[in-house]
Design a protein around this motif. Structure first.
Motif, PDB file in Angstrom:
ATOM      1  N   ALA D 213       0.849  -1.138  -0.006  1.00  0.00           N
ATOM      2  CA  ALA D 213       0.163   0.121   0.022  1.00  0.00           C
ATOM      3  C   ALA D 213       0.822   1.268   0.117  1.00  0.00           C
ATOM      4  O   ALA D 213       1.923   1.338   0.468  1.00  0.00           O
ATOM      5  N   PRO D 214       0.151   2.432  -0.526  1.00  0.00           N
ATOM      6  CA  PRO D 214       1.262   3.560  -0.319  1.00  0.00           C
ATOM      7  C   PRO D 214       1.505   3.959   0.914  1.00  0.00           C
ATOM      8  O   PRO D 214       0.945   3.761   2.017  1.00  0.00           O
ATOM      9  N   GLY D 215       2.802   4.097   1.197  1.00  0.00           N
ATOM     10  CA  GLY D 215       3.603   4.616   2.251  1.00  0.00           C
ATOM     11  C   GLY D 215       3.965   3.326   2.975  1.00  0.00           C
ATOM     12  O   GLY D 215       4.807   3.527   4.085  1.00  0.00           O
ATOM     13  N   MET D 216       3.647   2.180   2.544  1.00  0.00           N
ATOM     14  CA  MET D 216       4.384   0.850   3.312  1.00  0.00           C
ATOM     15  C   MET D 216       5.618   0.842   2.884  1.00  0.00           C
ATOM     16  O   MET D 216       5.888   0.141   1.762  1.00  0.00           O
ATOM     17  N   GLY D 552     -12.726  -0.006   1.196  1.00  0.00           N
ATOM     18  CA  GLY D 552     -12.650   1.504   1.174  1.00  0.00           C
ATOM     19  C   GLY D 552     -11.288   1.845   0.275  1.00  0.00           C
ATOM     20  O   GLY D 552     -10.765   3.035   0.081  1.00  0.00           O
ATOM     21  N   GLY D 553     -10.716   0.665  -0.568  1.00  0.00           N
ATOM     22  CA  GLY D 553      -9.737   0.949  -1.495  1.00  0.00           C
ATOM     23  C   GLY D 553      -8.253   0.864  -0.378  1.00  0.00           C
ATOM     24  O   GLY D 553      -8.388   0.665   0.965  1.00  0.00           O
ATOM     25  N   ALA D 554      -7.123   1.052  -1.201  1.00  0.00           N
ATOM     26  CA  ALA D 554      -6.037   0.711  -0.308  1.00  0.00           C
ATOM     27  C   ALA D 554      -5.644   1.661   0.850  1.00  0.00           C
ATOM     28  O   ALA D 554      -5.910   2.805   0.518  1.00  0.00           O
ATOM     29  N   PRO D 555      -5.403   0.958   1.927  1.00  0.00           N
ATOM     30  CA  PRO D 555      -5.263   2.119   3.025  1.00  0.00           C
ATOM     31  C   PRO D 555      -3.719   2.886   2.823  1.00  0.00           C
ATOM     32  O   PRO D 555      -2.929   2.162   1.843  1.00  0.00           O
ATOM     33  N   VAL D 556      -3.699   3.797   3.350  1.00  0.00           N
ATOM     34  CA  VAL D 556      -2.498   4.844   3.322  1.00  0.00           C
ATOM     35  C   VAL D 556      -1.783   4.294   4.577  1.00  0.00           C
ATOM     36  O   VAL D 556      -2.251   4.427   5.763  1.00  0.00           O
ATOM     37  N   VAL D 557      -0.393   4.190   4.613  1.00  0.00           N
ATOM     38  CA  VAL D 557       0.345   3.951   5.723  1.00  0.00           C
ATOM     39  C   VAL D 557       1.028   4.904   6.311  1.00  0.00           C
ATOM     40  O   VAL D 557       1.821   5.639   5.282  1.00  0.00           O
ATOM     41  N   TYR D 558       0.957   5.473   7.437  1.00  0.00           N
ATOM     42  CA  TYR D 558       1.805   6.351   7.991  1.00  0.00           C
ATOM     43  C   TYR D 558       2.946   6.055   9.078  1.00  0.00           C
ATOM     44  O   TYR D 558       3.666   6.896   9.235  1.00  0.00           O
ATOM     45  N   ARG D 559       3.093   5.014   9.564  1.00  0.00           N
ATOM     46  CA  ARG D 559       4.113   4.646  10.359  1.00  0.00           C
ATOM     47  C   ARG D 559       4.319   2.984  10.587  1.00  0.00           C
ATOM     48  O   ARG D 559       3.722   2.314   9.722  1.00  0.00           O
ATOM     49  N   GLY D 560       5.513   2.710  11.292  1.00  0.00           N
ATOM     50  CA  GLY D 560       5.627   1.467  11.582  1.00  0.00           C
ATOM     51  C   GLY D 560       4.531   0.684  12.426  1.00  0.00           C
ATOM     52  O   GLY D 560       3.597   1.154  12.593  1.00  0.00           O
ATOM     53  N   PRO D 561       4.709  -0.888  12.272  1.00  0.00           N
ATOM     54  CA  PRO D 561       3.710  -1.545  12.801  1.00  0.00           C
ATOM     55  C   PRO D 561       3.647  -1.982  14.076  1.00  0.00           C
ATOM     56  O   PRO D 561       2.483  -2.307  14.709  1.00  0.00           O
ATOM     57  N   TYR D 562       4.641  -1.324  14.996  1.00  0.00           N
ATOM     58  CA  TYR D 562       4.592  -1.763  16.373  1.00  0.00           C
ATOM     59  C   TYR D 562       4.508  -0.557  17.335  1.00  0.00           C
ATOM     60  O   TYR D 562       5.511  -0.305  18.080  1.00  0.00           O
ATOM     61  N   GLU D 563       3.752   0.443  16.897  1.00  0.00           N
ATOM     62  CA  GLU D 563       3.925   1.902  17.570  1.00  0.00           C
ATOM     63  C   GLU D 563       2.852   1.719  18.857  1.00  0.00           C
ATOM     64  O   GLU D 563       1.768   1.969  18.789  1.00  0.00           O
ATOM     65  N   TYR D 564       3.182   0.767  19.909  1.00  0.00           N
ATOM     66  CA  TYR D 564       2.337   0.586  21.039  1.00  0.00           C
ATOM     67  C   TYR D 564       2.903   1.465  22.315  1.00  0.00           C
ATOM     68  O   TYR D 564       3.983   1.890  22.195  1.00  0.00           O
ATOM     69  N   SER D 565       1.783   1.893  22.848  1.00  0.00           N
ATOM     70  CA  SER D 565       2.239   2.802  24.270  1.00  0.00           C
ATOM     71  C   SER D 565       2.857   4.080  23.896  1.00  0.00           C
ATOM     72  O   SER D 565       3.923   4.382  24.655  1.00  0.00           O
ATOM     73  N   TRP D 566       2.629   4.584  22.799  1.00  0.00           N
ATOM     74  CA  TRP D 566       3.268   6.064  22.547  1.00  0.00           C
ATOM     75  C   TRP D 566       2.802   6.653  23.442  1.00  0.00           C
ATOM     76  O   TRP D 566       1.521   7.071  23.575  1.00  0.00           O
TER      77      TRP D 566
END
Lengths: 223, 98, 223, 599
Positions: D213-216, D552-566
């Motif tokens: 996806a875009p941004g991935m 809804g179409g391809a999602p746009v990705v803004y960040r990495g997959p493990y942003e827990y507890s920011w």
């Protein structure tokens, strides 16, 4: 189950203690690592288990920690590899077979070991060679050089007490050597699946004192 | 099979008219040279070396021009060459056995 | 706990300059990836040949003694011709020349079939001279070299020869079948100047098979 | 430019599926990657059961040598187990087929076939695989392969009995093994299965490269995708080597080419080189995906970013690369050139380093986390713990002189099972229970899951840990009756103990089977994102995901997959596709932390 031990039995060949020592060193190193990591794991699981109101910390990593736990294992395992080289060459490199060895020819076939002795003249492939089946008799004071061949499929010449194991591959000649450190009866096993009778492909190795061996040899060499 | 018009237009935006006939000529000449060279009474090593060099050039020409690798993005080059180290590792390591 | 502001920014903002993908359309990428696995397949066959030949040079004959080099050189010439007709077909459709595409494709199919036909004739002749893949039959009576000389080479020669060239021939045959499908689609007008992916894909496969032959011809027939 | 490329691909995929498919197209000949994943899941769980039953046969013979099998003993023919007493040739077939089924038909498809298919498109934000019909073919090619492999039990001469490694000449010349048809079917089946794996690998690689996806970006890919991507390269480049070897072995068997037969100057060792040149990458095919899956579960259930994401990715790549240059360690005692042995010893032992990095990073992920001990987490933690044991026991055999003694003993059996069962299979259990809500829309029963986990964990260790010790006493692998050797007779009580534990272990898996089907129909309905995960399959796709995954179409990705507890967010997770302006944030802190070293 007398003499029970969780570890290997004591070895009966000259290079056996080297291998066993190496085993022990690795056991100690891996044992420390084992208890350290499993202990750390359990400690982490207890300490950081979920509790109400508790929140995880936002930590992506730590370069210094990463470098440390890359370099230290690297040094340790490389050390193990380097420490292993000598023993490996001693056992397996044909150049290290002692020149005064007693040559014995072993032909592995389904499902037996045919052991050919050089006879009284000490030379293989002369008229006084004789062959025995599933048994091997060697002197205690002298290294034995086994010239190992296979007739049909791959077998593996396994002397657990001597820390010797070598596949016998059809079409190839393998060189195996060992020098016993004590007299007695030992087992010859096959360690490579070689067919239906794999499990019964075994023999007895008897280590004689020098005099007994000579007596045995003389007796066998009688026509 | 679905048509994907945007795509082909994007990939083949400009047409690379590679010198196909020239390459063809080079391949024929190299093949003839190989056959001739093979029957020279040379030592085995030089025979093998010369032939491998010529075969290598033929293969490279085919890959570069007929398979259009020359006109592809660099990342495809990396992808296409990736198995070659593995080929070398296998053959060289096993050859030391015999 | 807290975090570096720059890390945060890079984490939060999508990278507008980032283009996912290889900049190559997916089917072409897939074909390239598939061809890499073909490289490894031929590596296992050709590698085994190289190793067996290195280990047993006496099993193999000098060029021209057993195999008919002039015949196969002609065949190589045909395969190179089929490569150039294939690339011409692709060039034709790139310029929107539909008729050119069909004619060049037809030429490729015919020359490809000719290659397979000549290989079949070659096999027939060699087989009747006693050059066979089965080891047990290799030394059968009547087997003679090209000049009517004595038996040349050993069983590994026949086994490796037929396996390698046979699998290459199978690849050419599959290529001819696929080319026929492409031609049928071309006759129905499936390819245009803007979309000719099918032609490019079969072209890649076809040239790869040609490339393998270049290597096989050199190491099997000439070295 | 490339964004248009992605959408164009998606148009292409959309065009294929715009009509509603019927029953056959939905459940049987489906091109939907999620359905294919489920087909692989059920098929490979079936083969896992087959492999387990074969293991039960092996264990019965070792635990109670020469005694008739209880209950089912009467069902066997006189050529396999007359009166329930296992014959040596049947025992060899059991050993061979246990290995073959478990490796090629259970673990490999459970990891690569199931999770490659299910997770890759969902986690990278693609509507489906690059080649959906090739993907369907990949499953349906594996079916005849499985049928042919099973058929081998019913042919004359019995099934292949030369071990899963099929060492020539035992495997190439029927007069030595007494098996003809069985071995041929074995070879044909694995050749066919190779095409299935290859079709999968081409699909996975192309999909990951071209359909993100875009941004991935590469370093925003979830670790399961990284692991599966790298594994696919191993499959792509290793399987054809095996196929070539299998074909040569098949020719040896059928037309007598003699590649691997010493009688015609062929080289038996060549088979071993070809086999292990495939076989060692294969070992990593069997563990790398599990590492990726476990990383996902551990990060999520610790509510913490994965520790050292880049190091994790590099370690995967390093393991895969080193995996190509270590195959010789399987051949230390085979008569290989001793100098080559030294080289292989050094490369082999270095592979411990990236494995160690992964373990330390998992521990680092737990550190200062907020650990939730759900069923997936328990299985994932057990993976880490058991993998440590399997990895450490590997160091012994990497040291060539020590390997002289333990090679081909039960020590090796213990090692491989600590990695493949303790490692891969616990990883698979973690993955199945973690993604179960996504696949079937219901939660995997937590109670049954925990019962299954604890019983498996305990009985598994009781089965395999004692194998180290009987191996150290010299107990050889693949021997039909250890009591033939006097020095192994004192080990009989341990063998009996292992057998009893093994039966408990196998019976425990019935709990899993029950829990699986019970949860599928009666389990608690799952919310859309039950684990509060960040990755796209939970955040951007409905549960269960429809055709083409993202309505809804391809999602746009803004960040990495493990942003827990920011700490900047009020939630403890930040979905990959949540636009920055919609993050319910607290003020951005300006103090750089000593602990953070980049993403």
């Amino acid at each position: 189950m007398e003499n029970w031990s969780w570890l290997m039995d004591g070895s009966a060949s000259t290079f056996g203690p080297t291998i066993d020592r190496l085993y022990l060193v690795i056991l100690i190193i891996t044992g420390v690592v084992f208890f350290a990591t499993q202990g750390a794991l359990i400690w982490l699981l207890i300490k950081y288990r979920h509790r109400a109101g508790h929140k995880a910390e936002y930590i992506h990593g730590n370069t210094r920690a990463e470098v440390i736990w890359t370099v230290i294992p690297f040094v340790i395992v490389l050390g193990i590899a380097l420490a292993s080289r000598g023993a490996w060459a001693q056992v397996k490199d044909p150049q290290n077979i002692p020149p005064n060895s007693l040559p014995v020819h072993v032909m592995a076939s389904q499902f037996e070991w045919d052991v050919t002795y050089p006879g009284l003249d000490g030379q293989l492939e002369t008229g006084d060679d004789f062959t025995v089946r599933n048994r091997m008799d060697v002197p205690a004071d002298r290294p034995t050089h086994v010239i190992l061949e296979a007739e049909d499929v791959i077998h593996s010449f396994f002397l657990p007490d001597f820390r010797v194991k070598q596949d016998a591959v059809p079409g190839m000649v393998m060189n195996v050597w060992f020098q016993p450190t004590r007299t007695g009866e030992f087992v010859i096993g096959c360690a490579e699946l070689c067919g239906i009778g794999h499990t019964r492909m075994r023999g007895t190795l008897t280590v004689h004192s020098a005099a007994d061996y000579q007596a045995w040899l003389n007796e066998q060499s009688q026509p | 099979m679905t048509t994907d018009v945007q795509h082909s237009g994007h990939a083949e935006g400009e047409i690379h008219e590679a010198p196909y006939m020239l390459i063809f000529g080079a391949l024929i000449v190299l093949t003839l040279a190989e056959v001739g060279y093979a029957f020279l009474s040379l030592p085995k090593f030089w025979l093998a070396l010369g032939l491998i060099v010529m075969a290598f050039w033929k293969a490279t020409l085919v890959a570069l021009y007929y398979m259009h690798l020359r006109f592809e993005p660099k990342r495809l080059w990396v992808l296409a060459l990736s198995p070659l180290p593995l080929v070398v590792i296998l053959i060289v390591a096993v050859l030391t056995e015999f | 706990m807290t975090t570096d502001a720059s890390t945060l920014r890079s984490m939060m903002i999508p990278d507008p300059a980032y283009e996912p993908g290889m900049k190559v359309y997916t089917m072409k990428l897939g074909m390239w990836v598939f061809l890499l696995s073909e490289v490894m397949f031929f590596t296992s066959l050709i590698g085994s040949y190289v190793i067996l030949r290195f280990a047993h040079p006496d099993h193999f004959a000098a060029p021209g003694v057993v195999l008919n080099v002039p015949l196969t050189a002609f065949n190589t010439f045909f395969l190179i011709c089929s490569s150039v007709t294939m690339v011409k077909a692709f060039a034709a459709i790139q310029q929107g020349d539909d008729t050119g595409l069909k004619l060049w494709l037809l030429a490729t199919i015919l020359i490809g079939s000719l290659f397979v036909g000549i290989q079949a004739v070659e096999y027939y002749i060699l087989y009747h001279e006693g050059f066979v893949p089965a080891a047990a039959d290799y030394h059968a009576a009547g087997r003679q070299g090209m000049e009517g000389g004595p038996i040349v080479g050993g069983p590994l020669y026949g086994a490796t020869f037929y396996t390698m060239t046979g699998f290459h021939g199978a690849h050419v045959t599959i290529g001819v079948i696929c080319l026929t499908f492409v031609l049928i689609r071309a006759l129905r007008g499936a390819y245009t100047q803007n979309d000719h992916r099918g032609v490019e894909l079969i072209g890649l496969y076809w040239h790869f098979v040609d490339l393998v032959w270049i290597i096989l011809f050199t190491i099997v027939y000439l070295i | 430019m490339a964004t248009t490329a992605v959408t164009a691909e998606q148009h292409a995929a959309t065009a294929q599926h715009h009509h509603e498919p019927g029953f056959i197209r939905t459940y049987v000949f489906s091109t939907d990657h999620k359905m294919i994943a489920k087909q692989f899941l059920l098929a490979s769980l079936f083969f896992l059961l087959v492999g387990g039953l074969l293991a039960a046969g092996i264990r019965w013979q070792l635990g109670f040598p020469g005694q008739p099998m209880p209950l089912i003993g009467g069902l066997f023919s006189d050529t396999t187990a007359p009166g329930g007493i296992i014959l040596p040739e049947f025992y060899n077939a059991l050993v061979t087929m246990h290995g073959t089924f478990m490796i090629f038909f259970a673990i490999m498809p459970l990891l690569v076939g199931v999770w490659g298919n299910y997770l890759i498109p969902l986690q990278i934000g693609a509507p489906d695989m690059a080649f959906p019909r090739l993907n369907m073919a990949s499953f349906w090619i594996s079916v005849p392969a499985g049928v042919i492999m099973l058929a081998g039990f019913f042919v004359q001469g019995g099934h292949a009995g030369a071990g899963w490694t099929a060492y020539a000449p035992l495997s190439s010349e029927p007069e030595y093994s007494g098996v003809y048809m069985g071995q041929i079917l074995w070879l044909i089946s694995l050749t066919i299965l190779g095409f299935s794996s290859l079709a999968g690998a081409v699909n996975y690689i192309t999909t990951v490269i071209n359909m993100r996806a875009p941004g991935m970006t590469w370093f925003r890919l979830p670790l399961p995708v990284w692991a599966l991507f790298v594994t696919s390269w191993l499959v792509l480049l290793a399987i054809p080597i095996l196929t070539g070897g299998l074909i040569m072995l098949l020719f040896d068997q059928t037309i007598g080419t003699g590649f691997f037969s010493a009688a015609t100057d062929g080289e038996p060792l060549l088979w071993q080189h070809v086999f292990w040149y495939f076989g060692h990458p294969e070992v990593y095919i069997l563990i790398l995906p599990a590492m990726g899956l476990v990383s996902e579960v551990i990060a999520n259930r610790s509510r913490k970013p994965i520790f050292g994401y880049h190091a994790m990715v590099l370690a995967i790549i390093a393991i895969a690369f080193l995996g190509w240059v270590v195959w010789g360690h399987h051949m230390f005692q085979s008569g290989m050139n001793p100098l080559l042995g030294t080289t292989f010893m050094i490369t082999t032992i270095i592979i411990a380093v990236p494995s160690a990095i992964k373990v330390f990073n998992w521990l680092g992920t737990l550190w200062r986390g907020d650990l939730h001990f759900d069923v997936p987490m328990l299985n994932a933690l057990s993976f880490v713990s058991m993998f440590v044991i399997g990895g450490l026991s590997g160091i012994f055999m990497a040291s060539a002189p020590v390997d002289i003694f333990i090679h081909d003993t039960y020590y090796i059996v213990a090692h491989i099972h600590y990695v493949l069962f303790g490692g891969s299979l616990f990883g698979i259990f973690a993955a199945i229970t973690y993604w179960f809500p996504k696949m079937f829309g219901r939660i995997f029963s937590p109670v049954l899951g925990k019962v299954h986990f604890w019983l498996t964990f305990v009985s598994y260790n009781l089965v395999f840990f004692p194998m180290h010790t009987i191996g150290l006493r010299g107990h050889m692998r693949r021997i039909y009756d250890p009591n033939q050797y006097e020095f192994l007779q004192p080990l009989q009580p341990i063998n009996t103990f292992i057998t009893i534990a093994a039966f408990v272990l196998i019976a425990t898996q019935l709990i899993f089977a029950f829990a699986f089907f019970w949860s599928m129909y009666k389990g608690e309905k799952a919310p859309r994102n039950p684990w509060k995960a960040n990755t796209l399959e939970w955040t951007a796709a409905p549960t269960p995901p429809p055709h083409l995954n993202f309505p809804g179409g391809a999602p746009v990705v803004y960040r990495g997959p493990y942003e827990y507890s920011w700490p900047g967010s009020t939630d403890d997770f930040l979905p990959q596709d949540l636009p920055p302006d919609r993050v319910s944030r607290t003020p951005i802190p300006s103090e750089p932390s000593p602990m953070s070293t980049g993403d």
